[in-house]
Design a protein around this motif. Structure first.
Motif, PDB file in Angstrom:
ATOM      1  N   GLN A 174     -35.975   1.700  33.964  1.00  0.00           N
ATOM      2  CA  GLN A 174     -36.366   0.264  33.991  1.00  0.00           C
ATOM      3  C   GLN A 174     -35.652  -0.903  34.669  1.00  0.00           C
ATOM      4  O   GLN A 174     -35.950  -1.970  34.940  1.00  0.00           O
ATOM      5  CB  GLN A 174     -36.913  -0.233  32.757  1.00  0.00           C
ATOM      6  N   ILE A 175     -34.358  -0.502  34.866  1.00  0.00           N
ATOM      7  CA  ILE A 175     -33.289  -1.699  35.247  1.00  0.00           C
ATOM      8  C   ILE A 175     -33.579  -1.653  36.688  1.00  0.00           C
ATOM      9  O   ILE A 175     -33.538  -0.965  37.554  1.00  0.00           O
ATOM     10  CB  ILE A 175     -31.962  -0.864  35.107  1.00  0.00           C
ATOM     11  N   ARG A 176     -33.655  -3.076  37.132  1.00  0.00           N
ATOM     12  CA  ARG A 176     -34.105  -3.563  38.447  1.00  0.00           C
ATOM     13  C   ARG A 176     -33.002  -4.572  39.002  1.00  0.00           C
ATOM     14  O   ARG A 176     -32.739  -4.624  40.262  1.00  0.00           O
ATOM     15  CB  ARG A 176     -35.313  -4.223  38.300  1.00  0.00           C
ATOM     16  N   THR A 177     -32.093  -5.189  38.317  1.00  0.00           N
ATOM     17  CA  THR A 177     -31.210  -6.022  38.536  1.00  0.00           C
ATOM     18  C   THR A 177     -29.794  -5.972  38.039  1.00  0.00           C
ATOM     19  O   THR A 177     -29.695  -5.300  36.987  1.00  0.00           O
ATOM     20  CB  THR A 177     -31.544  -7.626  38.146  1.00  0.00           C
ATOM     21  N   GLN A 178     -28.806  -6.421  38.714  1.00  0.00           N
ATOM     22  CA  GLN A 178     -27.192  -6.242  37.971  1.00  0.00           C
ATOM     23  C   GLN A 178     -27.270  -7.074  36.551  1.00  0.00           C
ATOM     24  O   GLN A 178     -26.549  -6.382  35.711  1.00  0.00           O
ATOM     25  CB  GLN A 178     -26.379  -7.162  38.921  1.00  0.00           C
ATOM     26  N   GLU A 179     -27.831  -8.174  36.459  1.00  0.00           N
ATOM     27  CA  GLU A 179     -27.996  -8.776  35.045  1.00  0.00           C
ATOM     28  C   GLU A 179     -28.571  -7.695  33.943  1.00  0.00           C
ATOM     29  O   GLU A 179     -27.917  -7.542  32.749  1.00  0.00           O
ATOM     30  CB  GLU A 179     -28.949 -10.028  34.937  1.00  0.00           C
ATOM     31  N   GLU A 180     -29.658  -6.999  34.302  1.00  0.00           N
ATOM     32  CA  GLU A 180     -30.209  -6.128  33.490  1.00  0.00           C
ATOM     33  C   GLU A 180     -29.362  -4.866  33.031  1.00  0.00           C
ATOM     34  O   GLU A 180     -29.351  -4.387  31.878  1.00  0.00           O
ATOM     35  CB  GLU A 180     -31.688  -5.586  33.911  1.00  0.00           C
ATOM     36  N   LEU A 181     -28.793  -4.513  34.351  1.00  0.00           N
ATOM     37  CA  LEU A 181     -27.548  -3.582  34.018  1.00  0.00           C
ATOM     38  C   LEU A 181     -26.554  -3.669  33.166  1.00  0.00           C
ATOM     39  O   LEU A 181     -26.374  -3.099  32.159  1.00  0.00           O
ATOM     40  CB  LEU A 181     -26.988  -2.695  35.489  1.00  0.00           C
ATOM     41  N   GLU A 182     -26.060  -4.960  33.415  1.00  0.00           N
ATOM     42  CA  GLU A 182     -24.989  -5.495  32.405  1.00  0.00           C
ATOM     43  C   GLU A 182     -25.469  -5.660  31.023  1.00  0.00           C
ATOM     44  O   GLU A 182     -24.630  -5.293  30.129  1.00  0.00           O
ATOM     45  CB  GLU A 182     -24.417  -6.691  33.147  1.00  0.00           C
ATOM     46  N   LYS A 183     -26.787  -5.997  30.977  1.00  0.00           N
ATOM     47  CA  LYS A 183     -27.143  -6.296  29.188  1.00  0.00           C
ATOM     48  C   LYS A 183     -27.373  -4.788  28.944  1.00  0.00           C
ATOM     49  O   LYS A 183     -26.762  -4.642  27.548  1.00  0.00           O
ATOM     50  CB  LYS A 183     -28.410  -6.777  29.533  1.00  0.00           C
ATOM     51  N   TYR A 184     -27.793  -3.966  29.458  1.00  0.00           N
ATOM     52  CA  TYR A 184     -27.987  -2.440  28.940  1.00  0.00           C
ATOM     53  C   TYR A 184     -26.467  -1.909  28.725  1.00  0.00           C
ATOM     54  O   TYR A 184     -26.435  -1.178  27.678  1.00  0.00           O
ATOM     55  CB  TYR A 184     -28.820  -1.582  29.953  1.00  0.00           C
ATOM     56  N   MET A 185     -25.668  -2.293  29.502  1.00  0.00           N
ATOM     57  CA  MET A 185     -24.188  -1.683  29.500  1.00  0.00           C
ATOM     58  C   MET A 185     -23.595  -2.264  28.222  1.00  0.00           C
ATOM     59  O   MET A 185     -22.907  -1.413  27.352  1.00  0.00           O
ATOM     60  CB  MET A 185     -23.475  -1.683  30.694  1.00  0.00           C
ATOM     61  N   LEU A 186     -23.761  -3.605  27.657  1.00  0.00           N
ATOM     62  CA  LEU A 186     -23.262  -4.211  26.762  1.00  0.00           C
ATOM     63  C   LEU A 186     -23.769  -3.734  25.316  1.00  0.00           C
ATOM     64  O   LEU A 186     -23.377  -3.420  24.188  1.00  0.00           O
ATOM     65  CB  LEU A 186     -23.197  -5.675  26.736  1.00  0.00           C
ATOM     66  N   ILE A 187     -25.187  -3.324  25.388  1.00  0.00           N
ATOM     67  CA  ILE A 187     -25.808  -2.909  24.213  1.00  0.00           C
ATOM     68  C   ILE A 187     -25.500  -1.424  23.820  1.00  0.00           C
ATOM     69  O   ILE A 187     -24.948  -1.224  22.814  1.00  0.00           O
ATOM     70  CB  ILE A 187     -27.305  -2.778  24.603  1.00  0.00           C
ATOM     71  N   GLU A 188     -24.818  -0.578  24.922  1.00  0.00           N
ATOM     72  CA  GLU A 188     -24.553   0.580  24.898  1.00  0.00           C
ATOM     73  C   GLU A 188     -22.882   0.588  24.370  1.00  0.00           C
ATOM     74  O   GLU A 188     -22.730   1.363  23.348  1.00  0.00           O
ATOM     75  CB  GLU A 188     -24.390   1.375  26.200  1.00  0.00           C
TER      76      GLU A 188
END
Length: 79
Positions: free
Chosen positions: A17-31
């Motif tokens: 579902q990740i499409r942008t760098q912002e979404e990627l960083e958000k998901y990585m922070l959740i992890e």
């Protein structure tokens, strides 16, 4: 970076579902914050970072890809 992360976690449906760098960083922070785990069994940010870096080092990614992805994890972990 998104493709590298998706290669690292191919079995996670959410990574598709990740499409942008912002979404990627958000998901990585959740992890890194272990937010999807029950509070009583959460690991520290450092433990999650260590696990992510181990997974990266053991992956089939090229050395430059590993370095880039590890750098992003470290940057986010220090926030």
């Amino acid at each position: 970076m998104i493709e590298l992360y998706q290669k690292l976690w191919p079995q996670r449906a959410a990574t598709a579902q990740i499409r942008t760098q912002e979404e990627l960083e958000k998901y990585m922070l959740i992890e890194l914050n272990d937010e999807l785990t029950h509070p009583r069994v959460r690991k520290s940010k450092q433990q999650k970072l260590d696990l992510a870096l181990l997974r990266i080092s053991e992956s089939d990614l090229s050395e430059s890809e590993k370095t880039s992805l590890a750098a992003l994890y470290k940057k986010l972990a220090s926030q």
